[in-house]
Design a protein around this motif. Structure first.
Motif: not given
Length: 416
Positions: A236-237, A240, A244, A342-343, A346, A359, A362-363, A365-366
């Motif tokens: 998933v990551l 993401t 991005n 995605q969220t 995760l 999370l 994930q941030e 990765a963004i």
């Protein structure tokens, strides 16, 4: 403090989580105004930057500064796992309001120079990005696992509603009254977001009770090892990260270029182009919310994101205003499959003790968007925005095809 009520049982209907949880309603309303302020301010500042400099690269630099605080994601995730998440959101809203007042007042009395606009973007990013792990993980605490897809879809609806209203209003205000008025509107949105959090001030969330004794560094390293050791969470990551790097910077940085150079639109036209995306995203989020706890979460995430990339390739080739508006609406529609799930995936594939840090990763990765925006801006300066977007879209689709073959458990994941 009183303990929060047990998460409600899953109910049907697209608005189930809003009906069942008063606390989630307060958070959702706050999110509507917070994202509204962020979208309006980002659109207005981006337009000012490109209108005054005429440079795709300087616009990319501004966008990079705006998105740079995403790199703080892992540390923000640790804070989310250790401290009161409601308090963290109040701090973020207060900072956003302060920063918005400062830049609006400056733009009202003078034409802000480029470096001031860059600092304004950075200040807004410092309010938004580090608060995202707390904002997203708090949802699971308030609604429970079975309502998570519905609640995350409603949060995505909040963001897309503000994409509909914010850019259109910002563009109209620039055309009618100037940029300073549009910036003051975003300031008002942040103030309303802070007020909406008031009903949650006594909530004793799990985050407030989890103040861990370990050092921040140990929590961070241990959490990342646990998360990346989970193949589904890592997959998933990975999606993401790829999205991005390749496509989200196009939407964040280069829509003023598409509007002005490819389609011949003014600020008002740019606002309506972004509104098409918002309408599509709102519709897609509503569909996912109505599905409830559906069984094909992984498939919709992987294949829906691939279809989203395909539509971006078609948008890059379009030179017709009507066609581009329609494509942008469908791009928004399919973006919900990525943005919502995605969220959701995760959170569903990680343990509660590391969800804030998940999370946060994930941030991060963004948060590659600042660097990728610069790289894509350099490419756009030399080969054009359309060619850059086309190649990026095709690369994302190819990556997702390989991922589906190498990690078949992700498109098969049900999460029920």
């Amino acid at each position: 403090m009183e303990a929060p009520p047990s998460p409600p049982r899953a109910r049907s209907g697209p608005l189930a989580s809003l009906r069942d949880s008063r606390a989630f309603r307060a958070l959702w309303v706050s999110n509507v105004f917070f994202f509204g302020g962020a979208w309006t301010q980002t659109m207005v500042l981006g337009w000012i930057v490109f209108d005054t400099t005429g440079s795709e690269f300087l616009l990319a630099v501004f966008t990079s500064a705006r998105l740079a605080p995403m790199l703080l994601g892992p540390f923000a995730g640790v804070l989310s796992d250790r401290h009161d998440r409601v308090r963290l959101l109040n701090i973020a809203c207060g900072w956003a309001l302060t920063a918005a007042v400062a830049v609006s007042a400056l733009e009202s009395v003078t034409d802000a120079p480029y470096w001031v606009l860059v600092l304004a973007g950075l200040a807004t990013g410092l309010a938004q990005s580090p608060s995202q792990p707390a904002r997203s993980s708090l949802v699971l605490e308030l609604v429970g696992r079975r309502n998570l897809s519905n609640a995350n879809a409603l949060n995505a609806m909040a963001m897309n509603m503000t994409q509909v209203v914010g850019p259109a209003l910002g563009g109209a205000m620039i055309s009618a009254f100037g940029s300073s008025v549009a910036l003051w509107i975003s300031t008002g949105w942040f103030a309303l977001s802070l007020l909406a959090l008031w009903p949650l001030r006594h909530a004793d969330t799990e985050g407030a009770r989890r103040a861990a004794p370990e050092p921040v560094g140990a929590l961070l390293v241990g959490g990342i090892r646990t998360i990346l050791g989970n193949r589904l969470a890592a997959g998933v990551l990975g999606v993401t990260l790829a999205a991005n790097i390749l496509l989200w910077p196009v939407y964040q940085a280069f829509m003023p270029v598409f509007a002005k150079e490819s389609l011949g639109l003014d600020a008002d036209g740019l606002g309506w182009l972004l509104t098409c995306s918002g309408v599509g995203g709102l519709t897609g989020s509503l569909v996912i919310a109505a599905l409830g706890d559906f069984r094909f979460k992984g498939a919709l995430f992987v294949y829906g994101t691939a279809a989203w990339g395909t539509l971006w390739a078609l948008f890059a080739l379009s030179r017709h205003v009507a066609v581009s508006f329609a494509l942008m609406a469908f791009i928004g529609l399919l973006s919900a499959s990525f943005g919502v799930l995605q969220t959701t995936l995760l959170l569903m594939t990680t343990e509660p003790s590391v969800q804030g840090r998940a999370l946060g990763v994930q941030e991060l990765a963004i948060g590659v968007m600042p660097l990728s925006s610069l790289c894509l801006g350099f490419s756009a300066q030399h080969v054009g925005v359309a060619t850059t977007t086309l190649l990026s879209s095709l690369l994302l689709v190819a990556f997702l095809a390989v991922l589906a073959l190498r990690l078949p458990g992700l498109p098969r994941y049900r999460g029920v």
